[in-house]
Design an enzyme around this catalytic site. Structure first.
Site, short mmCIF file in Angstrom:
data_model
loop_
_atom_site.label_atom_id
_atom_site.label_comp_id
_atom_site.label_asym_id
_atom_site.label_seq_id
_atom_site.Cartn_x
_atom_site.Cartn_y
_atom_site.Cartn_z
CG HIS A 31 0.91 9.22 -25.38
ND1 HIS A 31 0.36 9.64 -24.06
CD2 HIS A 31 2.17 9.37 -25.26
CE1 HIS A 31 1.42 10.06 -23.23
NE2 HIS A 31 2.49 9.82 -24.02
CG HIS A 90 7.87 9.55 -25.39
ND1 HIS A 90 6.46 9.20 -25.15
CD2 HIS A 90 8.15 10.69 -24.53
CE1 HIS A 90 6.02 10.44 -24.72
NE2 HIS A 90 7.04 11.38 -24.18
NE ARG A 121 -4.15 -1.89 1.86
CZ ARG A 121 -4.19 -2.99 2.71
NH1 ARG A 121 -3.17 -3.10 3.73
NH2 ARG A 121 -5.15 -4.04 2.58
CE LYS A 142 6.46 16.53 -16.03
NZ LYS A 142 6.65 15.25 -16.63
CD GLU A 169 8.31 15.21 -23.35
OE1 GLU A 169 7.77 16.25 -23.41
OE2 GLU A 169 7.70 14.09 -23.48
CE LYS A 205 0.01 13.62 -15.66
NZ LYS A 205 0.04 13.66 -17.16
CG HIS A 228 2.64 14.10 -24.73
ND1 HIS A 228 3.55 15.14 -25.05
CD2 HIS A 228 3.53 13.31 -23.91
CE1 HIS A 228 4.75 15.32 -24.41
NE2 HIS A 228 4.53 14.06 -23.75
NE ARG A 275 1.38 16.67 -14.30
CZ ARG A 275 1.70 15.99 -13.27
NH1 ARG A 275 1.34 16.08 -12.11
NH2 ARG A 275 2.72 15.09 -13.60
CD GLU A 315 -3.01 15.93 -17.21
OE1 GLU A 315 -3.57 15.62 -18.00
OE2 GLU A 315 -1.96 15.43 -16.73
CG ASN A 352 -1.23 15.82 -21.47
OD1 ASN A 352 -0.17 15.05 -21.41
ND2 ASN A 352 -2.07 16.29 -20.87
#
Length: 340
Positions: free
Chosen positions: A239, A249, A108, A214, A172, A130, A235, A228, A224, A232
């Site tokens: 993606h 990527h 956990r 960032k 990026e 993330k 992306h 934020r 987000e 993207n």
């Protein structure tokens, strides 16, 4: 070395810029730490891992899946890892994603830290909490947002990087410039990739600048809900095609940024699309590409950023100013059809 503490909503992260891997021993106890890395990093830097409990995974995005997570958890159980164990991801974005995800769910939740070893991981993947895995062609479909305890930036890892990995990272960096930093964009226009490879001080400043760009965005909007989403840029389409065509990527995001620039021209009157595309090309990244627009659109409709019949698409008003543009899927389909 330069230390900076950054406070997020529920935790604080220590950033160690221009640091050495040897400092890791001062941050965590060896006997209560398990390092997660991949075969490429382990082979290239074997001496650094001497004396550390280490789990070595197969490299590549195709292994960023639940099966790999299960393998890591099995090995943690074998090593006797408990709630006082710290996981440290030493690698690129795949490794930091998997490590952060496992740390979030094992017993956990246990502590974790990252030592990013690729340019992409240093300026993007390791920052912001993330963590997650892919499900088939769907990128990062399963995961969580949970900050690491620390980030240690050792530039010596970059010496073993192939050129394509440098290009990945610059995708990026160019994205950050496009959405948030016009001065950074001019810096990129006035240099070449080889300048940053040769000049360690120039590179160190570039990495720190991008980390802080960032970080500032994430601190303002950790989960987000608004700003934020700007991260993207490139992306959404990127993606969708990344796993379709087994692109890196950076390659996928570069193609995504190219078409988002054209969409920005059409929908926002963006006048610098040619300049952006020229910079992507200058750093060895692909721009225009043939792809199956129908399949890309189908995958896009499952994107985790969608909201019922629309999706938040990131566009540019000008270099340095990204905007969140809600688009209905019917509108997006019409735009995608223009790409073919």
């Amino acid at each position: 070395m330069k230390k900076k503490k950054v406070s997020f909503s529920n935790s604080a992260v220590d950033y160690y810029f221009h640091a050495d891997f040897a400092r890791l021993e001062k941050l965590v106890a060896k006997e209560r730490t398990v390092i997660v890395t991949d075969e490429h990093v382990f082979k290239a830097h074997q001496k650094k891992f001497k004396g550390w409990n280490t789990i070595v995974l197969k490299p590549g995005e195709e292994f960023k899946v639940q099966q790999t997570v299960d393998v890591v958890i099995d090995q943690l159980i074998e090593l006797g890892a408990d709630r006082k164990t710290t996981l440290v991801g030493v690698g690129g974005g795949v490794i930091t994603d998997i490590t952060g995800y496992v740390a979030g769910i094992y017993m956990r939740g246990i502590a974790c830290g990252f030592v990013p070893t690729s340019l992409l991981a240093m300026v993007d993947a390791s920052i912001g909490g993330k963590n997650g895995i892919d499900v088939g062609v769907y990128k990062n479909m399963v995961g969580l947002i949970r900050q690491p305890s620390f980030l240690l930036f050792d530039h010596s890892f970059l010496k073993s990087l192939p050129k394509v990995e440098w290009q990945n990272g610059f995708a990026e960096i160019i994205k950050h410039a496009a959405i948030k930093d016009a001065a950074l964009f001019k810096l990129l226009q006035s240099h070449r990739l080889t300048d940053f490879q040769r000049d360690t001080q120039l590179l160190a400043k570039l990495i720190e600048r991008n980390v802080l760009i960032k970080t500032k965005v994430v601190v303002n909007d950790e989960f987000e809900k608004g700003e934020r989403k700007l991260l993207n840029y490139g992306h959404t389409l990127g993606h969708a095609i990344e796993n379709m065509y087994e692109l890196s990527h950076g390659q996928a995001i570069s193609i995504g940024m190219t078409y988002a620039a054209l969409m920005s021209k059409q929908l926002k009157g963006f006048k610098q699309a040619d300049e952006l595309i020229a910079v992507l090309d200058k750093y060895g990244l692909p721009t225009f590409a043939e792809f199956d627009t129908k399949e890309a659109f189908r995958i896009l409709q499952k994107d985790k950023k969608k909201d019922n019949q629309q999706i938040s698409y990131i566009l540019l008003e000008k270099i340095g100013k990204g905007v969140v543009q809600p688009l209905l899927f019917v509108q997006l389909k019409e735009i995608f059809n223009q790409f073919t």
